[in-house]
Enzyme design. Structure first.
Site, mmCIF file in Angstrom:
data_model
loop_
_atom_site.group_PDB
_atom_site.id
_atom_site.type_symbol
_atom_site.label_atom_id
_atom_site.label_comp_id
_atom_site.label_asym_id
_atom_site.label_seq_id
_atom_site.Cartn_x
_atom_site.Cartn_y
_atom_site.Cartn_z
ATOM 1 N N ASP A 13 0.855 -1.176 0.000
ATOM 2 C CA ASP A 13 0.000 0.000 0.000
ATOM 3 C C ASP A 13 0.900 1.238 0.000
ATOM 4 O O ASP A 13 2.087 1.163 0.334
ATOM 5 C CB ASP A 13 -0.894 -0.024 1.245
ATOM 6 C CG ASP A 13 -1.725 1.229 1.390
ATOM 7 O OD1 ASP A 13 -2.406 1.606 0.424
ATOM 8 O OD2 ASP A 13 -1.665 1.849 2.469
ATOM 9 N N ASP A 214 -1.917 -0.524 5.810
ATOM 10 C CA ASP A 214 -2.272 0.084 7.094
ATOM 11 C C ASP A 214 -3.757 0.335 7.287
ATOM 12 O O ASP A 214 -4.192 0.681 8.379
ATOM 13 C CB ASP A 214 -1.549 1.428 7.243
ATOM 14 C CG ASP A 214 -2.184 2.522 6.390
ATOM 15 O OD1 ASP A 214 -2.361 2.301 5.174
ATOM 16 O OD2 ASP A 214 -2.503 3.591 6.934
#
Length: 271
Positions: A13, A214
């Site tokens: 990510d 996250d």
């Protein structure tokens, strides 16, 4: 355990993981990015960001023309060397941005839902929300198969909104700071699986996969890879994984690129 001597691939990510959510800095991760490059480990950026944003970021990070996954998996940009692939240069899953934007406008007008999309505002406003410079903020508006929005209504209305989108074949995905609407046929898990399969077809062997993320929208990504790093994030709900055992998932104490580096240290420092 993953090892740099094995065929390895990293899916990461971007916002809040490889990039700091407030400053957009990535430098704490630079040593590991260089080390992965030296060992010929593909680093595939996987984000809600647009492909245009991520291609610029990919260049700034020195990652070359690796594949990337944009718009939460609705867009897959193929590696620059894969010009012979039938899907080159990119694969777009499901409804285009214009159709999704039309649906959102109709729902807002007909049912009174309160939200603000990236298409509603200027790059200056997006820069203020995100900490991006204006160049990156302009690219953040170039959606091809999704839309990003800030929800401004109640939780009860959000549940209704999500259910209505689902009935129309769309999904409402929570990111680290924003919400995203895309076709139900897209998603980070589907995109990661597609790329892993493509790599195996082209190379003749299977790469061990490591994922980092996250936000709640990263759970499908982390559930798909062999090993996972859950970077400490801003979202109060965190990430819930299907297999959260210490043997495959590591939760960092630090956030952003410092957490990214911590996760790589955990899994790969012994190699």
């Amino acid at each position: 355990m993953p090892d740099l001597q094995q065929p390895l691939i990293v899916f990461t990510d971007v916002e809040g993981t490889l990039l700091d959510s407030h400053t957009q800095l990535w430098q704490p991760a630079s040593d590991w990015l260089l080390r992965l490059q030296e060992h010929k480990v593909p680093v595939v950026l996987c984000s809600s960001k647009t492909a245009a944003e991520m291609m610029l970021l990919q260049k700034e990070l020195g990652l070359g023309l690796q594949p990337l996954i944009a718009e939460n998996g609705a867009v897959i940009q193929l590696a620059g060397a894969w010009r012979d692939d039938e899907a080159y240069p990119r694969l777009i899953t499901g409804s285009p941005h214009a159709e999704i934007e039309d649906v959102l406008q109709q729902l807002r007008e007909n049912d009174g839902y309160k939200f603000t999309t990236f298409s509603d505002v200027t790059e200056q406003q997006i820069a203020e929300w995100t900490g991006m410079n204006l160049k990156h903020a302009a690219l953040a508006r170039l959606h091809e198969a999704s839309e990003t929005l800030i929800w401004r209504d109640s939780d009860e209305r959000m549940a209704e909104f999500s259910a209505t989108l689902a009935s129309l074949g769309l999904q409402f995905v929570q990111g680290a700071r924003f919400w995203h609407v895309l076709d139900e046929r897209g998603g980070k898990a589907q995109a990661v699986s597609w790329l892993l399969s493509r790599y195996q077809q082209r190379e003749g062997f299977r790469r061990l996969s490591l994922g980092l993320g996250d936000g709640p929208n990263d759970a499908p990504l982390l559930d798909t890879t062999d090993y996972a790093v859950v970077v400490k994030g801003l979202n109060r709900d965190g990430i819930r994984l299907q297999d959260d055992t210490p043997e495959r998932a590591y939760h960092t104490r630090q956030s952003g690129p410092d957490g990214w580096r911590e996760g790589l240290d955990h899994w790969l420092s012994s190699s």
